[in-house]
Design an enzyme around this catalytic site. Structure first.
Site, mmCIF file in Angstrom:
data_model
loop_
_atom_site.group_PDB
_atom_site.id
_atom_site.type_symbol
_atom_site.label_atom_id
_atom_site.label_comp_id
_atom_site.label_asym_id
_atom_site.label_seq_id
_atom_site.Cartn_x
_atom_site.Cartn_y
_atom_site.Cartn_z
ATOM 1 N N LYS A 68 -26.266 46.221 -19.059
ATOM 2 C CA LYS A 68 -26.233 47.747 -17.975
ATOM 3 C C LYS A 68 -27.398 48.665 -18.218
ATOM 4 C CE LYS A 68 -21.441 47.045 -17.821
ATOM 5 N NZ LYS A 68 -20.128 47.395 -18.522
ATOM 6 N N VAL A 259 -19.505 42.353 -24.617
ATOM 7 C CA VAL A 259 -18.409 41.686 -25.036
ATOM 8 C C VAL A 259 -18.789 40.313 -25.597
ATOM 9 C CG1 VAL A 259 -16.582 42.961 -23.850
ATOM 10 C CG2 VAL A 259 -17.736 40.876 -22.764
HETATM 11 N N1 GLU Z 1 -19.316 40.771 -18.081
HETATM 12 C C1 GLU Z 1 -18.500 41.880 -18.775
HETATM 13 C C2 GLU Z 1 -17.461 42.310 -17.725
HETATM 14 O O1 GLU Z 1 -18.105 42.940 -16.571
HETATM 15 C C3 GLU Z 1 -19.234 42.660 -19.669
HETATM 16 C C4 GLU Z 1 -18.213 43.649 -20.239
HETATM 17 C C5 GLU Z 1 -18.768 44.178 -21.489
HETATM 18 O O2 GLU Z 1 -19.694 43.467 -22.054
HETATM 19 O O3 GLU Z 1 -18.520 45.280 -22.011
HETATM 20 O O4 GLU Z 1 -16.548 42.311 -17.815
#
Ligand code: GLU
Length: 604
Positions: A68, A259
């Site tokens: 992100k 995560v």
């Molecule tokens: N792909 C995960 C989601 O959007 C990323 C969340 C994360 O890494 O905090 O749920």
């Protein structure tokens, strides 16, 4: 290489924290439960491109939310700040990463929570169409400095189970924040989260942010400084979700977690940190990753707002014409004028990266010098970078200085992209501003001004007799006549080489008219000499010429062959002793000047 202290510390952290098996693997994306909970890698990449690696630093895992921060940066850079900033807020939400809530104006709180990140990916889908993921993947690869790929299994697993993100995306679409199809945006977003990286990759990506947007391994400029600062600011305020305030207070390093078990952290101008350990705490952050960041920050006192800097160190040397002179040797009458006006010129030699605080200090020193000096020279040759703010402050101070009677020469700015164009624009506006390529050239120009304003005059084109030569000072007229008779008259045209480096030294040349320069084969000028001075006199001490000597103007010389001088020495022992003493005095004066220069450089 012996064990580096930072690596030793990382090893200690690794040993200690790998004992901690608390936390759990993320299981809302089933494929993530296949991670090995024992894996633990730590990497620190420096801004000069060195990577300290510890443990499982090359084990691949999915980047998840860490993407992100980088996709937001890429959006600012390529889609444009205005579009991005009107679509996504920058306020911490204080909520978990997957909160299904927008702010009061129905926009995502910030780009670090899922809502903001999906909106950001949506901007790529809107502008890039089918190529959106390819653009994102290429962008992430530029941060990592190697081609990245994504994990198909994790992607499919999240696509199959990602209803919560679907809910967020529909909410965004309802409010017109997401303008492409929900499935289109999520197919890109889930792929982007499934991009495979290692702790080493993350550290390099972070170091690219630390290095003002330039990847320290590849040298590629990935982001502009504006975007780096904005990205780090949202990482600090929201990168760790509902733990961000605590993180900022305790660790104080802009960071982002995922995560998948990764954490990336950037200490501007210093280092990038990448950690992988997939056991997560209740906030969704790697347990060992958080422990490592906390330990590093507290052990080395790395909090961003805890800075040690002393603006005074940006001035490597400060002196007047008593401490530094040009390489142009002056005739005694000229030197006397310069000695009497030593304080008329202030020379500031700057070093390092110049920021706003440094320039505030420099400009104050310049303004202070107005009371005693008529000239100031500021040398940027050893400045590695200058911030926009510092360049602007310099421009503003020059406006004030121009009103006073101080001529300022800025030199050695050509390598500083942020400054050299600005200097050219100031030249048209600031009346007493000059620029010079090199410090030596700037000093020579100031010396000329001082000498000629004080009635000194140029004896360049006068014939100077042997009796006026410094090396022959104190010799009787008869002795100099004898030497003259033993010498050959030589003439050189401008640009002709008079002496070549490494040749056997067979004569001494007395310049009777014109100007010559002693240069290294690289073209660097060691000295400029004029009528009344000697070249090649080191032949009395050395067997070979140490540098080239070129005629700058038309030059007349008397060349005394060494074998003739040997005969003179036998027949005129007293006069010869005087010549050796004169040579010693000339060398000692040069040594005094060199020592002053070294002192000015080392004790400022
Ligand atoms: N792909 C995960 C989601 O959007 C990323 C969340 C994360 O890494 O905090 O749920």
């Amino acid at each position: 290489m012996s064990d580096l202290p930072l690596l030793r510390f990382l090893r200690q952290c690794h040993g200690e924290f790998s004992q901690n098996s608390t936390g759990a693997l993320a299981d809302y994306i089933p494929e993530l439960t296949k991670a090995d909970p024992a894996h633990f890698g730590i990497c620190v990449a420096t801004v000069d491109g060195y990577v300290h690696e510890m443990g499982d630093s090359r084990v691949p895992f999915t980047i998840q939310s860490i993407s992100k921060a980088f996709v937001f940066a890429m959006a600012l850079e390529t889609i444009g700040a205005e579009k991005v900033e009107t679509t996504i807020g920058v306020e911490p939400s204080g909520e978990a990463f997957n909160s299904i809530r927008l702010n009061g104006t129905n926009r995502p709180f910030n780009p670090m929570v899922n809502a903001g990140a999906i909106a950001c990916t949506g901007l790529f889908c809107e502008s890039g169409g089918d190529d959106a993921f390819e653009r994102i993947l290429q962008g992430l690869s530029r941060f990592a400095g190697r081609p990245l790929d994504y994990d198909r299994a994790v992607f499919e697993s999240e696509r199959a189970t990602g209803d919560r993100n679907r809910a967020i995306a529909y909410l965004l679409r309802t409010h017109g924040v997401l303008r492409c199809e929900v499935d289109t945006a999520l197919a890109v977003y889930f792929r982007q989260c499934a991009v495979q990286v290692t702790a080493r990759d993350l550290s390099i990506m972070a170091a690219t942010l630390a290095n003002n947007g330039v990847n320290p391994m590849t040298g590629e400029t990935v982001l502009s400084p504006y975007v780096v600062a904005r990205t780090l600011s949202v990482m600090l305020s929201s990168g760790m979700y509902d733990y961000a305030g605590e993180w900022g207070y305790r660790v104080g390093i802009p960071a982002k977690s995922g995560v998948g078990g990764g954490i990336v952290a950037t200490l501007p101008a210093q280092l990038g940190l990448g950690i992988y350990s997939p056991l997560l705490n209740g906030h969704g952050h790697s347990v060992r990753g958080v422990q490592t960041c906390e330990a590093l920050s507290s052990h080395f006192d790395l909090h961003l707002l805890n800075r040690v800097a002393d603006v005074r160190t940006c001035v490597a040397a400060a002196c007047d014409l008593g401490g530094v002179s040009s390489r142009r040797n002056r005739q005694p009458a000229e030197q006397a004028i310069l000695d009497a006006h030593q304080t008329s010129c202030v020379v500031l030699e700057l070093v390092g990266a110049i920021g706003f605080g440094d320039m505030e200090y420099i400009s104050r020193r310049l303004i202070e010098s107005q009371s005693r000096a008529t000239h100031a020279i500021v040398d940027f040759r050893r400045v590695s970078a200058i911030s926009k703010a510092a360049a602007r402050l310099l421009g503003d101070s020059l406006d004030g200085i121009a009103a006073a009677d101080l001529t300022v020469t800025l030199c050695g700015t050509a390598h500083l992209a942020g400054l050299s164009a600005a200097v050219d624009s100031w030249l048209g506006r600031v009346p007493r501003l000059r620029k010079a390529a090199r410090l030596d050239e700037a000093i020579e120009w100031v010396e000329d001004q001082i000498i000629y304003l004080d009635g000194g005059y140029d004896r360049l084109h006068e014939q100077i007799t042997l009796g006026e030569q410094s090396l022959l000072e104190g010799l009787s007229a008869a002795d100099t006549e004898t030497l003259a008779a033993m010498s050959d008259r030589r003439h050189f045209e401008p640009g002709e080489r008079i002496i070549a480096a490494n040749e056997v030294a067979r004569s001494i040349l007395f310049i009777s008219r014109g100007m010559v320069s002693v240069k290294l084969p690289s073209g660097v000028r060691l000295a400029t000499l004029v009528a009344g001075m000697t070249v090649g006199e080191m032949a009395l001490l050395e067997t070979h010429r140490s540098a080239d000597v070129w005629a700058d103007t038309r030059v007349d010389c008397l060349e005394l062959p060494l074998d003739a001088y040997a005969r003179f020495r036998a027949s005129h022992p007293q006069a010869s002793e005087r010549i050796v003493l004169n040579l010693a005095a000339l060398l000692s004066r040069k040594l005094i000047v060199a020592n002053r220069k070294i002192d000015a450089l080392t004790s400022s």
